[in-house]
Write a protein that holds these residues in place. Structure first.
Motif, PDB file in Angstrom:
ATOM      1  N   ASP A 200       9.502   2.882  -0.124  1.00 40.61           N
ATOM      2  CA  ASP A 200       9.327   2.024   0.768  1.00 40.61           C
ATOM      3  C   ASP A 200       8.844   2.219   2.079  1.00 40.61           C
ATOM      4  O   ASP A 200       7.724   1.678   2.555  1.00 40.61           O
TER       5      ASP A 200
ATOM      6  N   GLY B  45      11.444   3.702  -4.759  1.00 38.93           N
ATOM      7  CA  GLY B  45      12.159   3.793  -3.522  1.00 38.93           C
ATOM      8  C   GLY B  45      11.266   4.483  -2.554  1.00 38.93           C
ATOM      9  O   GLY B  45      11.913   4.985  -1.501  1.00 38.93           O
TER      10      GLY B  45
ATOM     11  N   GLU C  88       1.876   2.850   5.531  1.00 40.10           N
ATOM     12  CA  GLU C  88       0.652   2.662   5.292  1.00 40.10           C
ATOM     13  C   GLU C  88      -0.024   1.530   5.617  1.00 40.10           C
ATOM     14  O   GLU C  88      -1.222   1.158   6.068  1.00 40.10           O
ATOM     15  N   LEU C  89       0.818   0.359   4.939  1.00 40.60           N
ATOM     16  CA  LEU C  89       0.313  -1.005   4.821  1.00 40.60           C
ATOM     17  C   LEU C  89       0.038  -1.587   6.403  1.00 40.60           C
ATOM     18  O   LEU C  89      -0.937  -2.301   6.627  1.00 40.60           O
TER      19      LEU C  89
ATOM     20  N   HIS D 228      -4.771  -2.693  -4.285  1.00 38.18           N
ATOM     21  CA  HIS D 228      -3.782  -1.878  -3.702  1.00 38.18           C
ATOM     22  C   HIS D 228      -2.404  -2.395  -3.639  1.00 38.18           C
ATOM     23  O   HIS D 228      -1.288  -1.587  -4.331  1.00 38.18           O
ATOM     24  N   LEU D 229      -2.197  -3.576  -3.280  1.00 38.86           N
ATOM     25  CA  LEU D 229      -0.765  -4.213  -3.293  1.00 38.86           C
ATOM     26  C   LEU D 229      -0.163  -4.130  -4.676  1.00 38.86           C
ATOM     27  O   LEU D 229       0.884  -3.817  -4.956  1.00 38.86           O
TER      28      LEU D 229
ATOM     29  N   ILE E 101       7.257   0.942  -4.250  1.00 40.33           N
ATOM     30  CA  ILE E 101       8.575   0.454  -3.810  1.00 40.33           C
ATOM     31  C   ILE E 101       9.791   0.550  -4.966  1.00 40.33           C
ATOM     32  O   ILE E 101      10.694   0.802  -4.767  1.00 40.33           O
TER      33      ILE E 101
ATOM     34  N   CYS F 192      -0.303   0.546  -6.173  1.00 38.53           N
ATOM     35  CA  CYS F 192       0.454   1.560  -5.466  1.00 38.53           C
ATOM     36  C   CYS F 192       1.674   0.800  -4.627  1.00 38.53           C
ATOM     37  O   CYS F 192       2.583   1.604  -4.800  1.00 38.53           O
ATOM     38  N   VAL F 193       1.661  -0.315  -4.270  1.00 38.94           N
ATOM     39  CA  VAL F 193       2.591  -0.613  -3.382  1.00 38.94           C
ATOM     40  C   VAL F 193       3.776  -1.246  -4.227  1.00 38.94           C
ATOM     41  O   VAL F 193       4.806  -0.832  -3.777  1.00 38.94           O
ATOM     42  N   VAL F 194       3.685  -1.748  -5.404  1.00 41.23           N
ATOM     43  CA  VAL F 194       4.517  -2.199  -6.242  1.00 41.23           C
ATOM     44  C   VAL F 194       5.202  -1.008  -6.809  1.00 41.23           C
ATOM     45  O   VAL F 194       6.395  -0.653  -6.877  1.00 41.23           O
TER      46      VAL F 194
ATOM     47  N   GLU G 106      -0.307   0.419   9.027  1.00 35.65           N
ATOM     48  CA  GLU G 106      -1.535   0.968   9.628  1.00 35.65           C
ATOM     49  C   GLU G 106      -3.009   0.343   9.007  1.00 35.65           C
ATOM     50  O   GLU G 106      -3.814  -0.119  10.218  1.00 35.65           O
ATOM     51  N   LEU G 107      -2.961  -0.128   7.746  1.00 38.62           N
ATOM     52  CA  LEU G 107      -4.132  -0.737   7.528  1.00 38.62           C
ATOM     53  C   LEU G 107      -4.315  -2.049   8.062  1.00 38.62           C
ATOM     54  O   LEU G 107      -5.534  -2.554   8.451  1.00 38.62           O
ATOM     55  N   TYR G 108      -3.131  -2.825   8.333  1.00 43.86           N
ATOM     56  CA  TYR G 108      -3.320  -4.011   8.870  1.00 43.86           C
ATOM     57  C   TYR G 108      -3.789  -4.071  10.357  1.00 43.86           C
ATOM     58  O   TYR G 108      -4.835  -4.579  10.863  1.00 43.86           O
TER      59      TYR G 108
ATOM     60  N   LEU H 192       5.013   1.153   3.020  1.00 43.23           N
ATOM     61  CA  LEU H 192       5.183  -0.125   4.225  1.00 43.23           C
ATOM     62  C   LEU H 192       4.280   0.571   5.359  1.00 43.23           C
ATOM     63  O   LEU H 192       3.452  -0.175   6.150  1.00 43.23           O
TER      64      LEU H 192
END
Lengths: 88, 88, 88, 88
Positions: free
Chosen positions: B72, B70, B78-79, B58-59, B67, B62-64, B81-83, B76
């Motif tokens: 971000d 734009g 969502e990330l 995912h990082l 970002i 989707c994350v790259v 929330e996952l954490y 972030l």
């Protein structure tokens, strides 16, 4: 395990197996990985809850009996090992 | 999920499902609950490992991409929330 | 770390240090270990909360900047390492 | 807590307090947040290790005595509560 604890554990296992099958279908259908992760977290929590119930049963039966019978060292060493493994 | 990640995840899911079926057989055969617990801990660890692989995928994708495009804040949030969910 | 995040982290650290000093006084006064444990669990949760705030700050600044600058691999490898260490 | 367990716990608390003071100095000196996080994870692991030692002591003394004296329900309820709190 005592009868009613075992019945409860088997019910929970069925639920967890069904949940995991749902996760598999999500992966096969290429669902968004964030949504898949939220489901695997839920599966993990369900397993942890099931473990807590098994452990409570273990404490109430085997641990109490073991200590009453003077097998403290064996019973507590096993419990310590479980604690270590639970945390990883 | 990218093709090779998905294949890896499906393989891991099969393994986990097989492991859980083994846990069920242990409970049905009334095995010692400490031995059952050791197996459910192993199942949980296997799920955590699978989650780590999904999250890494995912990082990297989707994350790259988010970002770079734009998005971000959304990515972030969502990330985060996952954490939170991962830790319970 | 950005200024306001750093101020928040320092405040939380002071609180955690004060809490730990309280735990020390409990142990010195030979308080019941179950009560001591409840306090160390609370300390641990306060540290986890502080970590979540630091991590969110890291994502919003270093990770976003790193990806914008094309340093995806380095930034994600570091993030993966942190995730592994957080879970133990 | 028994004397030698208490001495061990106090030594570990001193170490943890020193480690946290080091974390504070890192934050004050504006060190890279990833490096700070690695240190807070280490602090958290040290606290978990200290908790495991306290819990082992509790099992060997209070729990064994409680069960021998027929106070199973109270002792196990407390232990169950600790388990729940430890996992969050």
């Amino acid at each position: 395990m005592q009868g009613d604890t075992r019945a409860d554990i088997l019910r929970r296992l069925s639920f967890i197996e069904g949940h995991l099958a749902g996760v598999r279908r999500m992966v096969e259908a290429d669902k968004y990985c964030v949504d898949v992760l939220k489901q695997t977290y839920a599966v993990r929590r369900a397993i942890e809850k099931m473990e807590a119930i098994m452990l409570a049963g273990h404490l109430q039966t085997c641990v109490v009996d073991g200590i009453r019978q003077g097998r403290d060292a064996a019973v507590l060493a096993e419990l310590g090992e479980l604690y270590e493994m639970a945390g990883r």
